[in-house]
Scaffold this active site. Structure first.
Site, PDB file in Angstrom:
ATOM      1  N   LYS A  17       0.941   3.925  -9.358  1.00 17.63           N
ATOM      2  CA  LYS A  17       1.005   4.097 -11.208  1.00 17.63           C
ATOM      3  C   LYS A  17       1.845   2.968 -11.765  1.00 17.63           C
ATOM      4  O   LYS A  17       1.623   3.032 -12.767  1.00 17.63           O
ATOM      5  CB  LYS A  17       2.612   5.043 -10.326  1.00 17.63           C
ATOM      6  CG  LYS A  17       2.311   6.495 -10.430  1.00 17.63           C
ATOM      7  CD  LYS A  17       2.719   7.620 -10.603  1.00 17.63           C
ATOM      8  CE  LYS A  17       4.392   7.405  -9.683  1.00 17.63           C
ATOM      9  NZ  LYS A  17       4.245   7.376  -8.932  1.00 17.63           N
ATOM     10  N   ARG A  93      10.842  13.488 -12.727  1.00 15.54           N
ATOM     11  CA  ARG A  93      10.237  13.635 -11.308  1.00 15.54           C
ATOM     12  C   ARG A  93      10.761  14.937 -10.983  1.00 15.54           C
ATOM     13  O   ARG A  93      10.667  14.903  -9.675  1.00 15.54           O
ATOM     14  CB  ARG A  93      10.970  11.996  -9.997  1.00 15.54           C
ATOM     15  CG  ARG A  93       9.960  11.539  -9.280  1.00 15.54           C
ATOM     16  CD  ARG A  93      11.153  10.710  -8.910  1.00 15.54           C
ATOM     17  NE  ARG A  93      10.230   9.521  -8.131  1.00 15.54           N
ATOM     18  CZ  ARG A  93      10.017   8.392  -8.155  1.00 15.54           C
ATOM     19  NH1 ARG A  93       9.922   7.903  -9.568  1.00 15.54           N
ATOM     20  NH2 ARG A  93       9.439   7.769  -7.277  1.00 15.54           N
ATOM     21  N   ARG A 130       1.353  -2.702   1.243  1.00 15.51           N
ATOM     22  CA  ARG A 130       1.667  -2.926  -0.411  1.00 15.51           C
ATOM     23  C   ARG A 130       2.976  -3.920  -0.383  1.00 15.51           C
ATOM     24  O   ARG A 130       4.073  -4.175  -0.071  1.00 15.51           O
ATOM     25  CB  ARG A 130       2.917  -1.634  -1.199  1.00 15.51           C
ATOM     26  CG  ARG A 130       3.455  -1.625  -2.070  1.00 15.51           C
ATOM     27  CD  ARG A 130       3.559  -0.976  -3.378  1.00 15.51           C
ATOM     28  NE  ARG A 130       5.108   0.108  -3.233  1.00 15.51           N
ATOM     29  CZ  ARG A 130       5.296   0.819  -3.570  1.00 15.51           C
ATOM     30  NH1 ARG A 130       4.166   1.294  -5.247  1.00 15.51           N
ATOM     31  NH2 ARG A 130       6.225   1.553  -3.018  1.00 15.51           N
ATOM     32  N   ARG A 162       9.415  -3.373  -0.141  1.00 16.58           N
ATOM     33  CA  ARG A 162      10.307  -3.118  -0.581  1.00 16.58           C
ATOM     34  C   ARG A 162      11.208  -2.394   0.414  1.00 16.58           C
ATOM     35  O   ARG A 162      10.578  -2.264   1.603  1.00 16.58           O
ATOM     36  CB  ARG A 162       9.999  -2.077  -1.900  1.00 16.58           C
ATOM     37  CG  ARG A 162       9.489  -3.074  -3.083  1.00 16.58           C
ATOM     38  CD  ARG A 162       8.538  -1.324  -3.267  1.00 16.58           C
ATOM     39  NE  ARG A 162       9.314  -0.229  -3.557  1.00 16.58           N
ATOM     40  CZ  ARG A 162       9.051   0.441  -4.780  1.00 16.58           C
ATOM     41  NH1 ARG A 162       8.074   0.448  -5.391  1.00 16.58           N
ATOM     42  NH2 ARG A 162      10.035   1.874  -4.305  1.00 16.58           N
ATOM     43  N   ARG A 173      10.303  10.063   0.849  1.00 13.03           N
ATOM     44  CA  ARG A 173       9.852  10.371  -0.564  1.00 13.03           C
ATOM     45  C   ARG A 173       8.671  11.046  -0.622  1.00 13.03           C
ATOM     46  O   ARG A 173       8.492  11.764  -1.949  1.00 13.03           O
ATOM     47  CB  ARG A 173       9.649   8.781  -1.093  1.00 13.03           C
ATOM     48  CG  ARG A 173      11.046   7.657  -1.192  1.00 13.03           C
ATOM     49  CD  ARG A 173      10.870   6.012  -0.598  1.00 13.03           C
ATOM     50  NE  ARG A 173      10.104   5.785  -1.344  1.00 13.03           N
ATOM     51  CZ  ARG A 173       9.010   4.843  -1.720  1.00 13.03           C
ATOM     52  NH1 ARG A 173       9.507   4.621  -0.576  1.00 13.03           N
ATOM     53  NH2 ARG A 173       8.273   3.876  -2.120  1.00 13.03           N
TER      54      ARG A 173
HETATM   55  P1  AMP Z   1       9.535   4.100  -7.229  1.00 14.38           P
HETATM   56  O1  AMP Z   1       9.876   2.751  -7.483  1.00 14.38           O
HETATM   57  O2  AMP Z   1       9.572   4.867  -8.924  1.00 14.38           O
HETATM   58  O3  AMP Z   1       8.988   4.756  -6.092  1.00 14.38           O
HETATM   59  O4  AMP Z   1      11.101   4.212  -7.750  1.00 14.38           O
HETATM   60  C1  AMP Z   1      12.135   3.814  -6.270  1.00 14.38           C
HETATM   61  C2  AMP Z   1      13.766   4.534  -6.385  1.00 14.38           C
HETATM   62  O5  AMP Z   1      14.140   4.405  -7.913  1.00 14.38           O
HETATM   63  C3  AMP Z   1      12.735   6.176  -5.708  1.00 14.38           C
HETATM   64  O6  AMP Z   1      12.731   6.292  -4.229  1.00 14.38           O
HETATM   65  C4  AMP Z   1      14.702   6.955  -6.150  1.00 14.38           C
HETATM   66  O7  AMP Z   1      15.571   6.572  -5.252  1.00 14.38           O
HETATM   67  C5  AMP Z   1      15.029   5.486  -7.465  1.00 14.38           C
HETATM   68  N1  AMP Z   1      13.846   6.932  -8.832  1.00 14.38           N
HETATM   69  C6  AMP Z   1      13.016   6.257  -9.575  1.00 14.38           C
HETATM   70  N2  AMP Z   1      12.541   6.742 -10.783  1.00 14.38           N
HETATM   71  C7  AMP Z   1      13.694   8.519 -10.481  1.00 14.38           C
HETATM   72  C8  AMP Z   1      13.588   9.380 -10.544  1.00 14.38           C
HETATM   73  N3  AMP Z   1      12.412   9.758 -12.065  1.00 14.38           N
HETATM   74  N4  AMP Z   1      14.741  10.138 -10.650  1.00 14.38           N
HETATM   75  C9  AMP Z   1      15.532  10.599  -9.320  1.00 14.38           C
HETATM   76  N5  AMP Z   1      15.174   9.205  -8.597  1.00 14.38           N
HETATM   77  C10 AMP Z   1      14.683   8.160  -9.204  1.00 14.38           C
END
Ligand code: AMP
Length: 222
Positions: A17, A93, A130, A162, A173
């Protein structure tokens, strides 16, 4: 081409994404809004908000809906998104977040939600290898590293794994994705906003597929 765009990219962690949203944002000339990037920036800045978000993120848990919705509302209220649109990465989400987004975007609403489909075995492989830039979030991998000594090709900062790309957090996740986010596919389908795109293969091939699918759905018919 219809100017601007209001897009949401759905897909498992590791589906690509981030990479594809960056490319779509350049193509449609719209801001790329990644809630994960917003939270990581707050963590780096060491704010109280960042410290709270970090606890959820490192454990692979979702940040509470009301917090995320507040952050996105504020961003969508800025002039660039109002006039041009946006590509949303990592939001919504949960169904509650999707409902809130619908309310914020009324009456015009979203153009499309795209489900970037990638098999779980592929995303597990991608997540394990990654690597990301600590500053700008650019994505690399063990197989496709930056040109010079793990420093970012774009901004020159350090490229690392990360903190939430550990085995336990990845599993959590992906479980949460199935529980909370996968139902959004049916949610957008019911509202005639969904298009599914195969996210496997070379990133350029995936970008071309996405643009074709988006333009096909957004061209005025008739
Ligand atoms: P990502 O980079 O999109 O994988 O997001 C990293 C982390 O940020 C996720 O595992 C969540 O802890 C938090 N996060 C990001 N977007 C959301 C969302 N829309 N709702 C809840 N937590 C989020």
């Amino acid at each position: 081409m219809v100017p601007g765009a209001r897009l949401v990219l759905l897909g498992k962690q590791g589906a690509g994404k981030g990479t594809q949203c960056t490319r779509l944002a350049l193509h449609y000339i719209v801001p790329h809004i990644s809630t994960g990037d917003i939270f990581r920036a707050a963590v780096r800045a060491g704010t109280e908000f960042g410290k709270k978000a970090r606890e959820y993120m490192d454990a692979g848990e979702l940040v509470p809906d009301e917090v995320v919705i507040g952050v996105v509302k504020e961003r969508l209220d800025q002039d660039d998104t109002k006039t041009r649109g946006f590509v949303l990465d990592g939001f919504p989400r949960t169904v509650h977040q999707a409902d809130a987004l619908d309310t914020v975007l009324a009456p015009r609403g979203l153009d499309l939600a795209i489900d970037l489909e990638v098999d779980t075995t592929v995303v597990l492989q991608r997540l394990a290898s990654r690597r990301v830039c600590v500053n700008c979030g650019a994505n690399y991998s063990v197989d496709s590293p930056p040109k010079v000594n793990w420093t970012c090709d774009i901004c020159g900062n350090e490229v690392i794994q990360r903190a939430d790309d550990t085995e336990g957090a990845i599993k959590r996740r992906l479980d949460l994705y199935e529980e909370q986010t996968a139902p959004l596919i049916a949610w957008y389908l019911e509202r005639d906003k969904l298009v599914a795109v195969n996210g496997e293969g070379h990133p350029d091939t995936v970008t071309n597929r996405l643009i074709r699918a988006i333009d096909h759905r957004r061209e005025p018919q008739g």
